[in-house]
Write a protein that holds these residues in place. Structure first.
Motif, PDB file in Angstrom:
ATOM      1  N   ILE A   5      12.448  31.696  28.540  1.00 28.56           N
ATOM      2  CA  ILE A   5      14.118  32.106  29.289  1.00 28.56           C
ATOM      3  C   ILE A   5      15.340  32.948  28.742  1.00 28.56           C
ATOM      4  O   ILE A   5      15.232  33.034  27.250  1.00 28.56           O
ATOM      5  CB  ILE A   5      14.947  30.850  29.411  1.00 28.56           C
ATOM      6  N   ARG A   6      15.475  34.728  29.129  1.00 29.33           N
ATOM      7  CA  ARG A   6      15.477  35.349  28.277  1.00 29.33           C
ATOM      8  C   ARG A   6      16.615  35.488  28.442  1.00 29.33           C
ATOM      9  O   ARG A   6      17.374  35.739  30.001  1.00 29.33           O
ATOM     10  CB  ARG A   6      14.770  36.646  28.024  1.00 29.33           C
ATOM     11  N   THR A   7      18.026  35.641  27.191  1.00 31.43           N
ATOM     12  CA  THR A   7      19.452  35.858  28.505  1.00 31.43           C
ATOM     13  C   THR A   7      19.789  36.881  27.444  1.00 31.43           C
ATOM     14  O   THR A   7      19.833  37.845  26.878  1.00 31.43           O
ATOM     15  CB  THR A   7      19.920  34.972  27.897  1.00 31.43           C
ATOM     16  N   ARG A   8      20.330  38.083  28.277  1.00 32.24           N
ATOM     17  CA  ARG A   8      21.176  39.445  28.216  1.00 32.24           C
ATOM     18  C   ARG A   8      22.991  39.700  28.199  1.00 32.24           C
ATOM     19  O   ARG A   8      23.314  38.990  29.907  1.00 32.24           O
ATOM     20  CB  ARG A   8      20.507  40.972  28.722  1.00 32.24           C
ATOM     21  N   ARG A   9      23.183  39.507  27.060  1.00 31.21           N
ATOM     22  CA  ARG A   9      25.235  40.036  27.490  1.00 31.21           C
ATOM     23  C   ARG A   9      25.623  40.664  26.890  1.00 31.21           C
ATOM     24  O   ARG A   9      25.450  41.192  26.294  1.00 31.21           O
ATOM     25  CB  ARG A   9      25.790  38.182  26.493  1.00 31.21           C
ATOM     26  N   ASP A  10      26.544  41.067  28.749  1.00 30.48           N
ATOM     27  CA  ASP A  10      27.060  42.537  28.315  1.00 30.48           C
ATOM     28  C   ASP A  10      28.504  41.863  29.003  1.00 30.48           C
ATOM     29  O   ASP A  10      28.709  42.481  30.033  1.00 30.48           O
ATOM     30  CB  ASP A  10      26.126  43.621  29.262  1.00 30.48           C
ATOM     31  N   GLY A  11      29.007  42.518  28.404  1.00 34.82           N
ATOM     32  CA  GLY A  11      30.765  42.305  28.843  1.00 34.82           C
ATOM     33  C   GLY A  11      31.128  40.670  29.571  1.00 34.82           C
ATOM     34  O   GLY A  11      30.302  40.137  28.565  1.00 34.82           O
ATOM     35  N   GLY A  12      31.276  41.161  30.634  1.00 42.30           N
ATOM     36  CA  GLY A  12      31.430  39.619  31.428  1.00 42.30           C
ATOM     37  C   GLY A  12      30.272  38.975  31.618  1.00 42.30           C
ATOM     38  O   GLY A  12      30.306  38.523  32.737  1.00 42.30           O
ATOM     39  N   VAL A  13      29.302  40.146  31.719  1.00 43.38           N
ATOM     40  CA  VAL A  13      28.193  39.666  32.671  1.00 43.38           C
ATOM     41  C   VAL A  13      26.596  38.687  31.887  1.00 43.38           C
ATOM     42  O   VAL A  13      26.541  39.489  30.584  1.00 43.38           O
ATOM     43  CB  VAL A  13      27.203  40.883  33.664  1.00 43.38           C
ATOM     44  N   LEU A  14      26.204  38.184  32.578  1.00 40.99           N
ATOM     45  CA  LEU A  14      24.992  36.909  31.890  1.00 40.99           C
ATOM     46  C   LEU A  14      23.582  37.067  32.282  1.00 40.99           C
ATOM     47  O   LEU A  14      24.159  36.942  34.061  1.00 40.99           O
ATOM     48  CB  LEU A  14      25.096  35.664  31.572  1.00 40.99           C
ATOM     49  N   GLU A  15      22.755  38.132  32.009  1.00 37.11           N
ATOM     50  CA  GLU A  15      21.405  38.101  32.606  1.00 37.11           C
ATOM     51  C   GLU A  15      20.648  37.111  32.672  1.00 37.11           C
ATOM     52  O   GLU A  15      20.492  36.907  30.992  1.00 37.11           O
ATOM     53  CB  GLU A  15      21.025  39.086  32.063  1.00 37.11           C
ATOM     54  N   VAL A  16      20.329  35.855  33.753  1.00 31.76           N
ATOM     55  CA  VAL A  16      19.152  35.272  33.320  1.00 31.76           C
ATOM     56  C   VAL A  16      17.374  35.053  33.205  1.00 31.76           C
ATOM     57  O   VAL A  16      17.667  35.793  34.433  1.00 31.76           O
ATOM     58  CB  VAL A  16      19.558  33.601  33.215  1.00 31.76           C
ATOM     59  N   VAL A  17      16.142  36.170  32.535  1.00 29.23           N
ATOM     60  CA  VAL A  17      15.593  36.352  32.789  1.00 29.23           C
ATOM     61  C   VAL A  17      14.297  34.647  32.922  1.00 29.23           C
ATOM     62  O   VAL A  17      14.314  34.644  31.738  1.00 29.23           O
ATOM     63  CB  VAL A  17      14.786  37.594  32.242  1.00 29.23           C
ATOM     64  N   ILE A  18      13.928  34.261  33.815  1.00 27.75           N
ATOM     65  CA  ILE A  18      12.946  33.264  33.762  1.00 27.75           C
ATOM     66  C   ILE A  18      11.679  34.220  33.242  1.00 27.75           C
ATOM     67  O   ILE A  18      10.774  34.968  34.156  1.00 27.75           O
ATOM     68  CB  ILE A  18      12.504  32.717  34.947  1.00 27.75           C
ATOM     69  N   ASP A  19      10.592  33.654  32.275  1.00 28.49           N
ATOM     70  CA  ASP A  19       9.581  34.546  31.455  1.00 28.49           C
ATOM     71  C   ASP A  19       8.116  33.719  30.882  1.00 28.49           C
ATOM     72  O   ASP A  19       8.774  33.480  30.010  1.00 28.49           O
ATOM     73  CB  ASP A  19       9.366  35.597  30.673  1.00 28.49           C
ATOM     74  N   ARG A  20       7.773  33.428  32.367  1.00 21.51           N
ATOM     75  CA  ARG A  20       6.996  32.389  31.760  1.00 21.51           C
ATOM     76  C   ARG A  20       5.317  31.986  32.704  1.00 21.51           C
ATOM     77  O   ARG A  20       5.449  31.962  33.645  1.00 21.51           O
ATOM     78  CB  ARG A  20       6.663  30.515  32.314  1.00 21.51           C
ATOM     79  N   ASP A  27       8.976  24.187  34.009  1.00 20.60           N
ATOM     80  CA  ASP A  27       8.653  22.782  34.111  1.00 20.60           C
ATOM     81  C   ASP A  27       9.729  22.012  33.163  1.00 20.60           C
ATOM     82  O   ASP A  27      10.782  22.681  33.223  1.00 20.60           O
ATOM     83  CB  ASP A  27       7.558  22.959  32.317  1.00 20.60           C
ATOM     84  N   LEU A  28       9.644  20.372  33.053  1.00 23.56           N
ATOM     85  CA  LEU A  28      10.502  19.882  32.767  1.00 23.56           C
ATOM     86  C   LEU A  28      11.905  20.865  31.307  1.00 23.56           C
ATOM     87  O   LEU A  28      12.833  20.832  31.117  1.00 23.56           O
ATOM     88  CB  LEU A  28      10.619  18.027  31.754  1.00 23.56           C
ATOM     89  N   ALA A  29      10.774  20.786  30.514  1.00 30.38           N
ATOM     90  CA  ALA A  29      11.939  21.388  29.185  1.00 30.38           C
ATOM     91  C   ALA A  29      12.662  23.213  29.578  1.00 30.38           C
ATOM     92  O   ALA A  29      13.329  23.026  28.772  1.00 30.38           O
ATOM     93  CB  ALA A  29      10.776  21.409  27.370  1.00 30.38           C
ATOM     94  N   THR A  30      12.232  23.814  30.309  1.00 27.37           N
ATOM     95  CA  THR A  30      12.385  25.482  30.866  1.00 27.37           C
ATOM     96  C   THR A  30      13.872  24.736  31.359  1.00 27.37           C
ATOM     97  O   THR A  30      14.737  25.628  32.037  1.00 27.37           O
ATOM     98  CB  THR A  30      11.968  25.928  31.259  1.00 27.37           C
ATOM     99  N   TYR A  79      15.482  16.151  34.019  1.00 27.13           N
ATOM    100  CA  TYR A  79      15.590  18.210  34.333  1.00 27.13           C
ATOM    101  C   TYR A  79      16.905  18.693  33.593  1.00 27.13           C
ATOM    102  O   TYR A  79      16.892  20.546  33.510  1.00 27.13           O
ATOM    103  CB  TYR A  79      15.787  18.900  35.767  1.00 27.13           C
ATOM    104  N   GLY A  80      18.567  18.357  32.769  1.00 30.11           N
ATOM    105  CA  GLY A  80      18.711  18.231  32.927  1.00 30.11           C
ATOM    106  C   GLY A  80      20.121  18.564  33.037  1.00 30.11           C
ATOM    107  O   GLY A  80      20.008  17.715  34.368  1.00 30.11           O
TER     108      GLY A  80
END
Length: 260
Positions: A5-20, A27-30, A79-80
């Motif tokens: 799970i990769r993230t990128r933060r730029d200003g007030g925006v958060l990008e979340v990328v599922i990379d599996r 899975d549960l850990a993810t 699941y978290g």
């Protein structure tokens, strides 16, 4: 989990990328990692908008990792903090979330998309709820989808597991925009920047009202708004931003939102 799970933060925006690779299945850990990411997004006053997408050109997310389940990763496990994928059950998430569907979006992946506020999709994106074929139920989709699209179309997807191309998904109204694949993320960021520049307290009020009103009558929800019984509405009506909006309109200038 940074490699999955990769993230990128730029200003007030958060990008979340599922990379599996290869299907971006969860899975549960993810799922637990995603829950922490979205919890921190919710609680960070400097973050205004999130984008969630998949890493590959083929898959947004194939949902629950059946291979992990077959090896003992309990389907009904923990699941978290935010439920499956970090979004389904995350309380008080009062910030806009955009999903950028870059390919196959099925099962729990479609449920994640349904938990977001705006859905952009590439021209090659496809959608399905194939849980029926693996002997389980698409629980969140069974609750949400019949409220979002025509009942008989939702039941068709749930009961048969059939696939929809992006144009049918758009026709039934659960995709906002169809884009060429190479334009998808640029458009997601363009939309995120637009939302980032908007009034965060108003967004929070909109999201709480929409969420809470879903199980209320119209008049009950209206009474709670006018009596300021929603926490976000009460905060908005007592805020500097409420005054700033009125002043900016009177002075014919763009407002400067401070989130307070």
């Amino acid at each position: 989990m940074s490699d999955q799970i990769r993230t990128r933060r730029d200003g007030g925006v958060l990008e979340v990328v599922i990379d599996r690779p290869k299907a971006n299945a969860i899975d549960l850990a993810t799922s637990r990692a995603m829950g922490l990411i979205f919890r921190d997004f919710r609680d960070d006053p400097d973050l205004r908008v999130a984008i969630v997408t998949g890493a590959s050109e083929k898959f947004f997310c194939a949902g629950w990792d059946l291979k992990a389940a077959a090896s003992g990763d309990a389907v009904d496990g923990d699941y978290g903090v935010g439920g499956f994928g970090g979004l389904q059950e995350l309380r008080d998430l009062n910030k806009p979330v955009i999903s950028a569907i870059n390919g196959i979006c099925c099962g729990g992946g479609l449920e994640i998309a349904l938990a977001t506020d705006l859905i952009l999709a590439a021209e090659h994106a496809t959608f399905a709820l194939p849980e029926i074929r693996s002997g389980t139920v698409a629980d969140a989709a069974s609750i949400k989808l019949p409220k979002r699209i025509p009942y008989h179309i939702a039941m068709d997807m749930l009961l048969t597991g059939r696939w929809l191309d992006v144009h049918e998904a758009h026709r039934w109204g659960f995709v906002n925009e169809i884009l060429p694949a190479q334009r998808l993320m640029a458009r997601a960021w363009e939309l995120a920047r637009l939302l980032e520049s908007g009034p965060p307290l108003v967004y929070a009020a909109i999201k709480e009202i929409v969420r809470e009103a879903e199980g209320s009558t119209f008049q009950t929800a209206m009474n709670k708004i006018t009596k300021r019984q929603f926490a976000t509405v009460d905060r908005l009506y007592s805020s500097e931003d409420q005054l700033e909006g009125a002043r900016a309109f009177a002075e014919k200038r763009s407002p400067i939102w401070k989130g307070r």
